[in-house]
Design a protein around this motif. Structure first.
Motif, PDB file in Angstrom:
ATOM      1  N   ARG A  36     -33.502  34.009 -52.935  1.00  0.00           N
ATOM      2  CA  ARG A  36     -33.491  35.100 -51.956  1.00  0.00           C
ATOM      3  C   ARG A  36     -34.419  34.759 -50.797  1.00  0.00           C
ATOM      4  O   ARG A  36     -35.358  33.975 -50.923  1.00  0.00           O
ATOM      5  CB  ARG A  36     -33.951  36.420 -52.589  1.00  0.00           C
ATOM      6  CG  ARG A  36     -33.202  36.850 -53.830  1.00  0.00           C
ATOM      7  CD  ARG A  36     -31.757  37.191 -53.544  1.00  0.00           C
ATOM      8  NE  ARG A  36     -31.639  38.351 -52.671  1.00  0.00           N
ATOM      9  CZ  ARG A  36     -30.471  38.819 -52.233  1.00  0.00           C
ATOM     10  NH1 ARG A  36     -29.341  38.207 -52.569  1.00  0.00           N
ATOM     11  NH2 ARG A  36     -30.425  39.870 -51.444  1.00  0.00           N
ATOM     12  N   PHE A  55     -35.945  36.809 -46.859  1.00  0.00           N
ATOM     13  CA  PHE A  55     -35.949  38.002 -46.014  1.00  0.00           C
ATOM     14  C   PHE A  55     -34.868  37.853 -44.940  1.00  0.00           C
ATOM     15  O   PHE A  55     -34.659  36.764 -44.385  1.00  0.00           O
ATOM     16  CB  PHE A  55     -37.306  38.194 -45.343  1.00  0.00           C
ATOM     17  CG  PHE A  55     -38.420  38.516 -46.307  1.00  0.00           C
ATOM     18  CD1 PHE A  55     -38.358  39.653 -47.085  1.00  0.00           C
ATOM     19  CD2 PHE A  55     -39.526  37.677 -46.418  1.00  0.00           C
ATOM     20  CE1 PHE A  55     -39.384  39.948 -47.978  1.00  0.00           C
ATOM     21  CE2 PHE A  55     -40.548  37.966 -47.296  1.00  0.00           C
ATOM     22  CZ  PHE A  55     -40.479  39.106 -48.083  1.00  0.00           C
ATOM     23  N   THR A  70     -33.581  41.731 -48.181  1.00  0.00           N
ATOM     24  CA  THR A  70     -33.417  40.318 -48.508  1.00  0.00           C
ATOM     25  C   THR A  70     -31.936  39.968 -48.589  1.00  0.00           C
ATOM     26  O   THR A  70     -31.069  40.850 -48.645  1.00  0.00           O
ATOM     27  CB  THR A  70     -34.080  39.976 -49.863  1.00  0.00           C
ATOM     28  OG1 THR A  70     -33.464  40.751 -50.899  1.00  0.00           O
ATOM     29  CG2 THR A  70     -35.571  40.268 -49.822  1.00  0.00           C
TER      30      THR A  70
END
Length: 555
Positions: free
Chosen positions: A83, A85, A104
């Motif tokens: 993941r 942002f 995210t």
């Protein structure tokens, strides 16, 4: 008189047997490299998402700061591998600052890999991480599927075409497909060639063992069979050294494949099994091979005196009822063979499942993958020394059964070791793996001795299929850990103990000559049962007499 008596007359365990065994076991050692190769070529390095491509890197001199602003941290404080942002969180660059509820997304722009240990692997090249991480295990499953198909195919071919032909072809196929794997540009092509490589595993290991066993007198079979185990252990140590020196996966793949071209070239010198030749009416070629053996062993005069009549005096009683063709049904048609086959199916499946469940994912132990590979190889040496001693002086049955039960108990006991004690968990797992490796090699030898020559390769191929099914089942059992962490060790341990119990139903073969035909096998078993019945009746009569005497004294 048994065929092994003829081998003893031609020099016993002589120079021919030593050279022949060495030339067959050398390829088996490098075969182990291919079996565990994906521990290195498919290693998963630390990784995280590539930063958004539509943002200018504001902190050019501090990549750690840029990573902190673009990739969230997991619960251990490491960058989240799958993941990132959606927008850089510049506030995180300030000390003692946290961001709650930041959006995210997945790694749309790819991944950044830690190349400090592995410069390249198939995981890096084709991004086999996150949503695609299952493809890494799929590649290993496809290899094991090739081993499964090869076991079924080469076992039957070897009984019909001889041991040497399929073995020579397997060397060539592994050399070509292994080298081709180093040049592929797609994951699908990689899997195809891995499948072809897997097929050769059974062709090489089964035919090599059969040739060694069938050219070796009775007194040398145990040591020869165990040497196969040592060659496999040597291969694991070679793999650790070669992988440490050659880090890029393509060069490593090429390095462990090219030597099989050399094995292919010298394998043309290896003579076919004279047992097989005689069974299939090729007595003239069998005579030529036996004379060559006699000459190499310093018994040239004995070899020159050999005639078809002389050879027949050794083997005629064994071959009188030979069938011209055999099928898999022969493994279940008669009582003695059926019992052997059913027990060996359980033993091979369980042993393989537990073995590969421990040995095929070295990164899970949290230590250096090279160190763990060496440890898993070195532990086999003392384990096989014990196995060799017990097989020679105690017997095959007790050796295999005890190693399987001990391995199962070690795997189950590992559940009670705290996870933070990684060194202890690794050492205990290595000990269990050593027991499983030793029992695996003992089972190869035991199986070759249990089946008659007439269907030996077919029997070993069929039971080896069950081992490959166990290898395919191992990743599935490991996946049960998502539902409960105790399920995989319980599964591996319980099946290993079950296999140890199944061995107890098999006959002992220590110091016994190889049986040549199914009928001879049935006669041997019936003779053994008759002897046991007679002993039991004698014991019952003695007990009755003792009881009567005691009753008279009481009266």
């Amino acid at each position: 008189m048994a065929f092994t008596d003829l081998l003893d007359a031609l020099g016993g365990v002589g120079r021919f047997q030593l050279i022949y065994t060495a030339l067959l076991l050398l390829p088996c050692s490098l075969l182990a490299c291919h079996n565990f190769l994906q521990n290195f070529t498919a290693a998963v390095p630390r990784h995280h998402c590539q930063g958004p491509a539509n943002h200018t890197v504001a902190v050019t001199d501090n990549s750690g700061a840029w990573l902190r602003a673009t990739v969230p941290l997991d619960r251990l404080g490491d960058p989240e591998p799958c993941r990132r942002f959606t927008e850089p969180q510049w506030a995180l660059l300030s000390p003692n600052t946290s961001v709650q509820g930041a959006a995210t997304e997945g790694c749309r722009d790819g991944w950044v890999y830690d190349r400090s240990v592995f410069p390249s692997t198939i995981v890096m090249e084709w991004d086999l991480v996150c949503e695609a991480r299952a493809l890494r295990d799929l590649a290993q499953s496809i290899y094991m599927a090739g081993v499964l198909v090869g076991a079924a195919m080469f076992g039957t071919l070897a009984d019909r075409l001889g041991r040497k032909g399929p073995l020579v072809w397997s060397y060539l196929q592994l050399a070509v497909s292994g080298a081709a794997t180093a040049y592929v540009s797609s994951f699908s092509a990689y899997c195809v060639f891995r499948f072809l490589m897997g097929m050769t595993f059974s062709g090489i290991i089964l035919n090599s063992l059969s040739l060694v066993v069938e050219w070796m007198p009775t007194r040398g079979r145990t040591v020869a069979g165990v040497l196969l185990g040592y060659s496999f252990t040597l291969g694991q140590l070679i793999l650790a050294g070669v992988a440490y020196l050659i880090r890029p996966w393509r060069w490593l793949q090429f390095a462990v494949s090219v030597p099989f071209l050399v094995f292919f070239l010298y394998s043309w010198w290896l003579p076919e099994s004279s047992r097989w030749l005689l069974l299939h009416g090729k007595s003239q070629l069998a005579m030529q091979n036996l004379r060559k053996v006699a000459a190499m062993n310093g018994r040239k005069e004995e070899g020159e005196r050999l005639t078809k009549e002389v050879v027949s005096s050794y083997i005629q009683s064994e071959f009188t009822s030979i069938r011209t063709s055999n099928s898999v049904l022969d493994l279940f048609r008669t009582p003695a063979i059926r019992k052997v086959t059913c027990c060996l199916m359980v033993v091979w499946f369980s042993n393989s499942m537990a073995y590969y469940g421990l040995a095929m994912d070295l990164q899970k132990f949290g230590l250096s993958v090279y160190l763990v590979q060496v440890l898993f190889g070195v532990i086999d040496i003392p384990a096989m020394l014990v196995a060799t001693t017990t097989m020679i002086y105690v017997g095959r049955q007790a050796t295999v059964a005890s190693f399987l039960v001990v391995a199962g108990l070690m795997v189950i006991a590992n559940m009670f070791v705290p996870e933070d004690m990684q060194a202890l968990r690794t050492a205990q797992a290595a000990l269990g793996k050593g027991c499983l490796a030793s029992s695996f090699i003992c089972v190869y030898l035991f199986t070759g001795e249990l089946y008659p020559t007439e269907i030996r390769q077919m029997g070993m191929g069929f039971t080896s299929v069950n081992a490959r099914l166990g290898g395919l089942a191992a990743p599935l059992v490991t996946m049960l850990g998502e539902f409960g962490p105790v399920l995989p060790p319980v599964g591996f341990g319980a099946t290993s103990i079950l296999a140890g119990l199944a061995v107890c139903f098999l006959a002992e073969t220590r110091n016994m000559p190889l049986v040549e035909t199914i009928e001879a096998m049935e006669r041997r078993v019936k003779a053994g049962l008759s002897r046991k019945d007679a002993e039991q009746k004698s014991e019952d009569i003695s007990l009755q007499q003792l009881g009567a005497s005691a009753l008279k004294e009481t009266i």
